[in-house]
Write a protein that holds these residues in place. Structure first.
Motif, PDB file in Angstrom:
ATOM      1  N   ASP A 140      -2.239   2.437  14.708  1.00  0.00           N
ATOM      2  CA  ASP A 140      -3.245   1.669  14.695  1.00  0.00           C
ATOM      3  C   ASP A 140      -2.982   0.152  14.879  1.00  0.00           C
ATOM      4  O   ASP A 140      -1.927  -0.270  14.278  1.00  0.00           O
ATOM      5  N   VAL A 141      -3.736  -0.427  15.541  1.00  0.00           N
ATOM      6  CA  VAL A 141      -3.558  -1.876  16.047  1.00  0.00           C
ATOM      7  C   VAL A 141      -4.829  -2.770  15.582  1.00  0.00           C
ATOM      8  O   VAL A 141      -5.796  -2.690  15.674  1.00  0.00           O
ATOM      9  N   PHE A 142      -4.341  -3.891  14.921  1.00  0.00           N
ATOM     10  CA  PHE A 142      -5.190  -4.795  14.243  1.00  0.00           C
ATOM     11  C   PHE A 142      -5.056  -6.173  14.820  1.00  0.00           C
ATOM     12  O   PHE A 142      -3.982  -6.850  14.855  1.00  0.00           O
ATOM     13  N   TYR A 143      -6.117  -6.930  15.407  1.00  0.00           N
ATOM     14  CA  TYR A 143      -5.936  -8.458  15.656  1.00  0.00           C
ATOM     15  C   TYR A 143      -6.389  -9.264  14.532  1.00  0.00           C
ATOM     16  O   TYR A 143      -7.493  -9.044  14.160  1.00  0.00           O
ATOM     17  N   LEU A 144      -5.488  -9.835  13.895  1.00  0.00           N
ATOM     18  CA  LEU A 144      -5.794 -10.441  12.612  1.00  0.00           C
ATOM     19  C   LEU A 144      -5.754 -11.997  12.779  1.00  0.00           C
ATOM     20  O   LEU A 144      -4.915 -12.432  13.659  1.00  0.00           O
ATOM     21  N   THR A 145      -6.334 -12.509  12.072  1.00  0.00           N
ATOM     22  CA  THR A 145      -6.324 -14.020  11.640  1.00  0.00           C
ATOM     23  C   THR A 145      -6.539 -14.336  10.201  1.00  0.00           C
ATOM     24  O   THR A 145      -6.918 -13.500   9.350  1.00  0.00           O
ATOM     25  N   ALA A 146      -6.004 -15.503   9.814  1.00  0.00           N
ATOM     26  CA  ALA A 146      -5.967 -15.941   8.209  1.00  0.00           C
ATOM     27  C   ALA A 146      -6.530 -17.324   8.483  1.00  0.00           C
ATOM     28  O   ALA A 146      -5.786 -18.360   9.066  1.00  0.00           O
ATOM     29  N   HIS A 147      -7.614 -17.683   7.904  1.00  0.00           N
ATOM     30  CA  HIS A 147      -8.407 -18.956   7.948  1.00  0.00           C
ATOM     31  C   HIS A 147      -8.493 -19.436   9.376  1.00  0.00           C
ATOM     32  O   HIS A 147      -8.587 -20.595   9.752  1.00  0.00           O
ATOM     33  N   GLY A 148      -8.980 -18.442  10.238  1.00  0.00           N
ATOM     34  CA  GLY A 148      -9.378 -18.800  11.727  1.00  0.00           C
ATOM     35  C   GLY A 148      -7.917 -19.154  12.495  1.00  0.00           C
ATOM     36  O   GLY A 148      -8.226 -19.353  13.693  1.00  0.00           O
ATOM     37  N   LYS A 149      -6.870 -18.742  12.119  1.00  0.00           N
ATOM     38  CA  LYS A 149      -5.642 -19.072  12.702  1.00  0.00           C
ATOM     39  C   LYS A 149      -4.751 -17.652  12.895  1.00  0.00           C
ATOM     40  O   LYS A 149      -5.038 -16.912  11.947  1.00  0.00           O
ATOM     41  N   LYS A 150      -3.917 -17.704  13.694  1.00  0.00           N
ATOM     42  CA  LYS A 150      -2.708 -16.656  13.742  1.00  0.00           C
ATOM     43  C   LYS A 150      -2.104 -16.785  12.437  1.00  0.00           C
ATOM     44  O   LYS A 150      -1.907 -17.734  11.624  1.00  0.00           O
ATOM     45  N   LEU A 151      -1.424 -15.494  12.245  1.00  0.00           N
ATOM     46  CA  LEU A 151      -0.618 -15.328  10.729  1.00  0.00           C
ATOM     47  C   LEU A 151       0.729 -16.142  10.887  1.00  0.00           C
ATOM     48  O   LEU A 151       1.345 -16.348  11.744  1.00  0.00           O
ATOM     49  N   THR A 152       0.906 -16.928   9.712  1.00  0.00           N
ATOM     50  CA  THR A 152       2.221 -17.460   9.567  1.00  0.00           C
ATOM     51  C   THR A 152       3.404 -16.740   9.125  1.00  0.00           C
ATOM     52  O   THR A 152       2.969 -15.440   8.921  1.00  0.00           O
ATOM     53  N   GLU A 153       4.570 -16.983   9.533  1.00  0.00           N
ATOM     54  CA  GLU A 153       5.772 -16.108   9.448  1.00  0.00           C
ATOM     55  C   GLU A 153       5.553 -15.498   7.903  1.00  0.00           C
ATOM     56  O   GLU A 153       6.060 -14.350   7.409  1.00  0.00           O
ATOM     57  N   GLN A 154       5.606 -16.452   6.924  1.00  0.00           N
ATOM     58  CA  GLN A 154       5.270 -16.163   5.315  1.00  0.00           C
ATOM     59  C   GLN A 154       3.905 -15.186   5.045  1.00  0.00           C
ATOM     60  O   GLN A 154       4.517 -13.944   4.218  1.00  0.00           O
ATOM     61  N   LYS A 155       3.092 -15.126   5.687  1.00  0.00           N
ATOM     62  CA  LYS A 155       1.932 -14.297   5.763  1.00  0.00           C
ATOM     63  C   LYS A 155       2.473 -12.908   6.304  1.00  0.00           C
ATOM     64  O   LYS A 155       1.873 -11.946   5.676  1.00  0.00           O
ATOM     65  N   LYS A 156       2.962 -12.817   7.453  1.00  0.00           N
ATOM     66  CA  LYS A 156       3.373 -11.555   8.021  1.00  0.00           C
ATOM     67  C   LYS A 156       4.403 -10.923   7.041  1.00  0.00           C
ATOM     68  O   LYS A 156       4.062  -9.664   6.746  1.00  0.00           O
ATOM     69  N   GLU A 157       5.274 -11.501   6.566  1.00  0.00           N
ATOM     70  CA  GLU A 157       6.137 -10.806   5.506  1.00  0.00           C
ATOM     71  C   GLU A 157       5.466 -10.505   4.320  1.00  0.00           C
ATOM     72  O   GLU A 157       5.832  -9.486   3.822  1.00  0.00           O
ATOM     73  N   SER A 158       4.589 -11.260   3.754  1.00  0.00           N
ATOM     74  CA  SER A 158       4.169 -10.789   2.566  1.00  0.00           C
ATOM     75  C   SER A 158       3.125  -9.497   2.997  1.00  0.00           C
ATOM     76  O   SER A 158       3.176  -8.431   2.093  1.00  0.00           O
ATOM     77  N   LEU A 159       2.559  -9.609   4.158  1.00  0.00           N
ATOM     78  CA  LEU A 159       1.692  -8.258   4.418  1.00  0.00           C
ATOM     79  C   LEU A 159       2.564  -7.154   4.754  1.00  0.00           C
ATOM     80  O   LEU A 159       2.316  -6.006   4.285  1.00  0.00           O
ATOM     81  N   ARG A 160       3.760  -7.576   5.272  1.00  0.00           N
ATOM     82  CA  ARG A 160       4.596  -6.221   5.869  1.00  0.00           C
ATOM     83  C   ARG A 160       4.989  -5.518   4.469  1.00  0.00           C
ATOM     84  O   ARG A 160       4.894  -4.368   4.224  1.00  0.00           O
ATOM     85  N   GLN A 161       5.362  -6.407   3.591  1.00  0.00           N
ATOM     86  CA  GLN A 161       6.014  -5.557   2.194  1.00  0.00           C
ATOM     87  C   GLN A 161       4.735  -5.082   1.416  1.00  0.00           C
ATOM     88  O   GLN A 161       4.767  -3.748   0.823  1.00  0.00           O
ATOM     89  N   ALA A 162       3.748  -5.628   1.569  1.00  0.00           N
ATOM     90  CA  ALA A 162       2.364  -4.934   0.797  1.00  0.00           C
ATOM     91  C   ALA A 162       1.922  -3.421   1.548  1.00  0.00           C
ATOM     92  O   ALA A 162       1.698  -2.647   0.683  1.00  0.00           O
ATOM     93  N   LEU A 163       1.957  -3.702   2.860  1.00  0.00           N
ATOM     94  CA  LEU A 163       1.802  -2.441   3.457  1.00  0.00           C
ATOM     95  C   LEU A 163       2.593  -1.528   3.135  1.00  0.00           C
ATOM     96  O   LEU A 163       2.401   0.074   3.186  1.00  0.00           O
ATOM     97  N   ARG A 164       4.040  -1.633   3.357  1.00  0.00           N
ATOM     98  CA  ARG A 164       5.213  -0.570   2.963  1.00  0.00           C
ATOM     99  C   ARG A 164       5.010   0.037   1.536  1.00  0.00           C
ATOM    100  O   ARG A 164       5.080   1.115   1.451  1.00  0.00           O
ATOM    101  N   ARG A 165       4.764  -0.913   0.672  1.00  0.00           N
ATOM    102  CA  ARG A 165       4.403  -0.351  -0.734  1.00  0.00           C
ATOM    103  C   ARG A 165       3.205   0.784  -0.740  1.00  0.00           C
ATOM    104  O   ARG A 165       3.252   1.618  -1.311  1.00  0.00           O
ATOM    105  N   ASN A 166       2.169   0.459  -0.138  1.00  0.00           N
ATOM    106  CA  ASN A 166       1.020   1.128  -0.310  1.00  0.00           C
ATOM    107  C   ASN A 166       1.094   2.463   0.850  1.00  0.00           C
ATOM    108  O   ASN A 166       0.435   3.277   0.468  1.00  0.00           O
ATOM    109  N   LEU A 167       1.975   2.451   1.826  1.00  0.00           N
ATOM    110  CA  LEU A 167       2.014   3.519   2.669  1.00  0.00           C
ATOM    111  C   LEU A 167       3.027   4.349   2.462  1.00  0.00           C
ATOM    112  O   LEU A 167       3.109   5.595   2.918  1.00  0.00           O
ATOM    113  N   SER A 168       3.792   4.058   1.585  1.00  0.00           N
ATOM    114  CA  SER A 168       5.183   4.797   1.180  1.00  0.00           C
ATOM    115  C   SER A 168       4.578   6.274   0.416  1.00  0.00           C
ATOM    116  O   SER A 168       4.251   6.101  -0.806  1.00  0.00           O
TER     117      SER A 168
END
Length: 899
Positions: free
Chosen positions: A871-899
């Motif tokens: 699955d591929v998602f085109y994402l924005t946060a507040h109308g812009k590309k995701l910051t590195e901090q936002k990416k890492e936060s999302l990555r960790q949240a996804l790993r917790r929920n998908l494990s």
């Protein structure tokens, strides 16, 4: 026509069974079960299939005769006017552990039938009580004289008749006086029906033996192939072949039947039912047990239901064992196809027809020195002695590839005999690139390559191909072995030459106009051989194979470079069209940079089309075919400097506006334009003008109801369209409702226009047939969806029961979770690609996680390959590309929920 038995001896056995004291069911039942267990234990200790089947047949015979005798005695009757006859597999003494007992109750006349009916009912019930599965039929002797045209299966089973008990004289009349004449008269009908049944069965399985989970009874190459061949011989009145040249083939067939029979016994015992599918798990168990390998069948006393965890050495062992399976299946399937091809000889031609055929054959032989001719639409060998020269054999394949006329099975058999004869030394065995090019560059290369593969000459000419011969790759996405998949890719391209298939209509001109077709076909032969090599990435292995093949065959540096490109990049176009927004100029620019030239783009498009098409019959959907074509067009336009734009500007879409307005005559001035303004250009590619008009009609109703939805039945499932104002977690909530209702999402798209109106579309499969069987439930589903989206109902209770049920079922193939971000492929969004184990509710879990992280989904590209979700998602946060901090936060949240 069938083997003769001592009927008097069998009849005496039946009479003796009636003379002793009556044995109660309470005794017979345990005795029969103890004997079944003893037979099973013997099999698990290494007894062969023949011994097992014979023991099971004797067990059934003994109990039938005893019960029949005792029921007769209870009813104070005798056997005159009634006999019991074994049919089909039971008649052939091939009774598998959980197979039915096919029994014919033959009555002397209608009066006898009426008199014996109560006895027959009691007899059948007793057999069932003893654990025998009875499939019975009743006929009078007079009825057996007539051929039932709507019941050919019965007459075919009757070919294998065997006396069991009762009136032996009655059976003798049927066997020697009634049936020989009627069967001889019905020979054309029986042959036609058998050929139809056989062709229909082979077609259901794609006319290939190379299935990843074959049915050892019904699949091509299974035991049904062997039995169909035997019936063809019986119907044709053919006696057992005694020519020395056939003894080797007969021996191979006998070994293949023993092998398949042993597997089928194993499957019955493992599944405790008449289930003949050789699943991945049972392949591993069979490999560990050494099933079918002499002397190791009971390795370490392994039980029939043993299993191996997938992966590593165990998986490789199972793959090697399956190669042995396919060799045996090939033996049985080849013989059947040869008999089918020779069917005119079985129908009993008239003298005039034989003279006509002989004349036609003589005319078809030219005066040239060619060792082959075209006869009855097939290439036949007329000078076998010349085949010791490999050059002559390859000229035969060249003729097949050029003309589209296949080799006959008899021609292949002759070539195989020459190739293996110890007194016929081979000449000119080295294949030149010029000769192979001539085959690959022709209009029908797959016809020649199929014959070459069956004869072992493809791997002789291209040893690298041997790495994938009969190779099973366990991914639950590909339906066929790797070599079968490869040959099907070439067949799908070949079909573009003269097919009106809707999926291929756009691609046919590309195939017809490509300049170096030989290089494309050569690349396709090698593109997956790395899957059979000890490398982590199969593309790396395939490129290594190209190095050795190019050097041996003598490809030029330029030819090798082009083939190298196609192999190295053969997955990129599929990945781009399914996991990137192909209407984003950034995507097209990057893909065009990779392709380099229009010629390479053409070859890559054809390869991708065929590669997806050959995965399984459902893999190339109309949507995928259209996306592939759109990516080709967009990239070709890029080379012509006419790039598409990113977002729709409705005022410039004159043609589209005209089509939509024609279907929405009530729309106010400018209303259609406001609806379309700002949608991604991808929206136009995936929806027709009619669908856009339907979406617009839903949009017009938003003032009355803040969320509009529509559910439609499709060929392979349902589609759902939802239009509403954008709101947090909208996509996740819709996915959650679908999951809560037990629907499996296979495709999804998320669109938003400039006014903030969201259009989310889903394609899903109704796993439990809830909507399919209860159309009224669709309205309840829509109300439930509206309540959840509008905040009137909670989603969690709907999901809880589904989640517990899904977690209780472990997947057959484990998929590691991969989460990657990409900021370079889009000008305005961050791409998130998630590869993980597919399961119901997955899209909801991912979507809700993104919503909690305050990420907005601009485009969602949902795809599955077997048990793998990509699955591929085109994402924005507040109308812009995701910051590195936002990416890492999302990555960790996804790993917790998908494990």
């Amino acid at each position: 026509m069938i083997a003769r038995y001592s009927l008097s001896r069998l009849a005496n056995q039946s009479q003796k069974a009636m003379q002793g004291p009556i044995t109660p069911l309470s005794t017979l039942g345990p005795e029969a079960e103890d004997e079944r267990q003893r037979i099973r234990q013997q099999f698990e200790r290494g007894a062969g299939a023949k011994q097992t089947l014979q023991a099971l047949c004797q067990l059934a015979d003994r109990n039938i005769q005893r019960i029949f005798g005792e029921v007769l005695r209870v009813h104070d009757g005798d056997t005159q006017g009634l006999c019991l006859i074994a049919l089909g597999g039971y008649g052939r003494r091939l009774l598998f552990p959980y197979s039915d007992l096919d029994i014919l109750f033959l009555f002397g006349n209608e009066k006898a039938e009426a008199g014996f009916r109560p006895l027959i009912g009691e007899f059948s019930r007793m057999l069932w009580d003893l654990g025998f599965r009875v499939s019975s039929a009743g006929r009078t002797l007079e009825e057996c004289k007539r051929i039932e045209e709507d019941n050919a299966e019965f007459h075919l089973a009757l070919l294998d008749r065997r006396f069991l008990a009762g009136d032996a004289t009655l059976f003798d009349r049927l066997d020697n006086k009634v049936l020989p004449g009627s069967e001889r008269q019905a020979r054309p009908f029986l042959l036609a029906q058998l050929l139809k049944l056989t062709r229909d069965r082979l077609s259901r399985y794609g006319n290939t033996i190379f299935h990843l989970e074959p049915n050892v009874k019904e699949s091509p190459g299974g035991l049904r192939d062997y039995q169909a061949t035997m019936w063809l011989q019986q119907i044709g009145g053919e006696q057992k072949e005694v020519r020395p040249t056939l003894s080797a083939e007969d021996d191979l067939v006998a070994k293949a039947v023993d092998f398949m029979s042993e597997i089928r016994c194993f499957l019955h015992y493992s599944n405790a039912r008449n289930d003949n599918t050789l699943t991945y798990e049972l392949q591993a168990a069979a490999a560990e047990r050494g099933l079918g390998i002499g002397g190791t069948a009971a390795k370490n006393g392994a039980a029939a239901n043993s299993s191996i965890a997938p992966g590593g050495a165990a998986e490789r062992e199972a793959a090697e064992w399956m190669r042995m399976y396919f060799r045996q299946a090939r033996t049985l399937n080849r013989r059947l196809l040869r008999y089918i091809e020779q069917r005119p000889a079985l129908t009993g031609l008239s003298f005039r027809e034989r003279i006509f055929n002989a004349t036609r054959a003589a005319r078809s032989e030219p005066g040239s020195a060619k060792p082959f001719v075209v006869r009855d639409g097939l290439l036949e060998v007329v000078a076998p002695g010349a085949l010791s020269d490999r050059g002559v054999i390859f000229s035969l394949f060249t003729a097949a590839a050029t003309t589209g006329v296949p080799l006959s099975r008899e021609a292949e058999r002759t070539i195989a005999y020459i190739l293996t004869h110890p007194e016929v030394p081979a000449q000119n065995t080295k294949l030149s690139w010029a000769t192979l090019r001539e085959i690959l560059n022709a209009d029908y290369p797959a016809i020649a390559l199929r014959s070459m593969q069956r004869l072992g000459l493809l791997t002789e000419a291209l040893p690298e191909f041997g790495a994938i011969d009969s190779l099973v790759v366990r991914d639950f996405y590909h339906r066929y072995t790797v070599d079968e998949h490869t040959l099907r890719t070439i067949e799908h391209l070949q079909e573009l030459g003269d097919s009106d298939d809707a999926l291929g209509k756009n691609f046919a001109p590309l195939w017809k106009s490509i300049e170096r077709r030989d290089l494309l076909v050569f690349a396709m032969l090698l593109h997956d051989v790395g899957k059979g090599m000890p490398v982590e990435n199969h593309v790396t292995g395939s490129l290594e194979a190209l190095e050795s093949a190019a050097k041996r065959l003598g490809l030029s540096a330029e030819e090798k470079t082009e083939v190298h490109f196609l192999i190295e990049r053969h997955l990129e176009m599929s990945a781009t069209m399914q996991r990137r927004d192909i209407f984003d100029p950034g995507t097209v620019t990057m893909f065009a940079r990779m392709a380099g030239t229009l010629e390479r783009l053409q070859g890559l498009t054809l390869l991708t089309y065929a590669d997806i098409h050959a995965v399984n019959p459902e893999a190339l959907t109309p949507w995928k075919a259209e996306m592939l074509w759109q990516l080709f067009v967009a990239t070709a336009n890029h080379f012509s400097r006419t790039l598409d734009r990113d977002r729709l500007h409705a005022s410039t879409e004159v043609s589209l506006l005209a089509q939509v307005r024609a279907q929405t005559r009530t729309a106010k001035e400018g209303e259609v334009e406001r609806f379309l303004e700002g949608f991604p250009r991808r929206y136009l590619a995936v929806h027709s003008a009619n669908e856009i008009a339907e979406h617009f009609a839903m949009y017009q109703k938003l003032s009355a109801e803040p969320m509009q939805s529509e559910v439609k039945a499709m060929r392979h499932g349902f589609s759902l369209a939802v239009i509403t104002a954008d709101r947090p977690a909208l996509f996740a909530k819709i996915a959650g409702v679908l999951a809560g209702w037990g629907m499996n999402i296979v495709k999804a798209d998320a669109f938003a226009n400039a006014a903030g109106v969201v259009l989310d579309t889903f394609q899903f499969v109704d796993l439990h047939h809830t909507l399919e069987l209860n159309p009224g439930e669709i309205e309840r589903f829509r109300r439930n969806l509206a309540d959840v989206v509008n905040g009137k109902a909670a989603l969690e209770p709907l999901l809880q029961s589904r989640e517990s049920a899904n977690r209780a079922r472990p997947p057959k193939v484990a998929v590691d979770t991969s989460i990657t971000f990409d900021d370079s492929s889009s000008l305005h969004s961050t791409l998130l690609e998630i590869v993980t184990q597919d399961r119901p509710g997955l899209l909801y879990e991912m979507g809700s996680t993104m919503a909690k992280q305050e990420c907005n989904i601009d485009v969602a590209l949902i795809d599955t390959e077997g048990l793998k979700a990509i699955d591929v998602f085109y994402l924005t946060a507040h109308g812009k590309k995701l910051t590195e901090q936002k990416k890492e936060s999302l990555r960790q949240a996804l790993r917790r929920n998908l494990s």
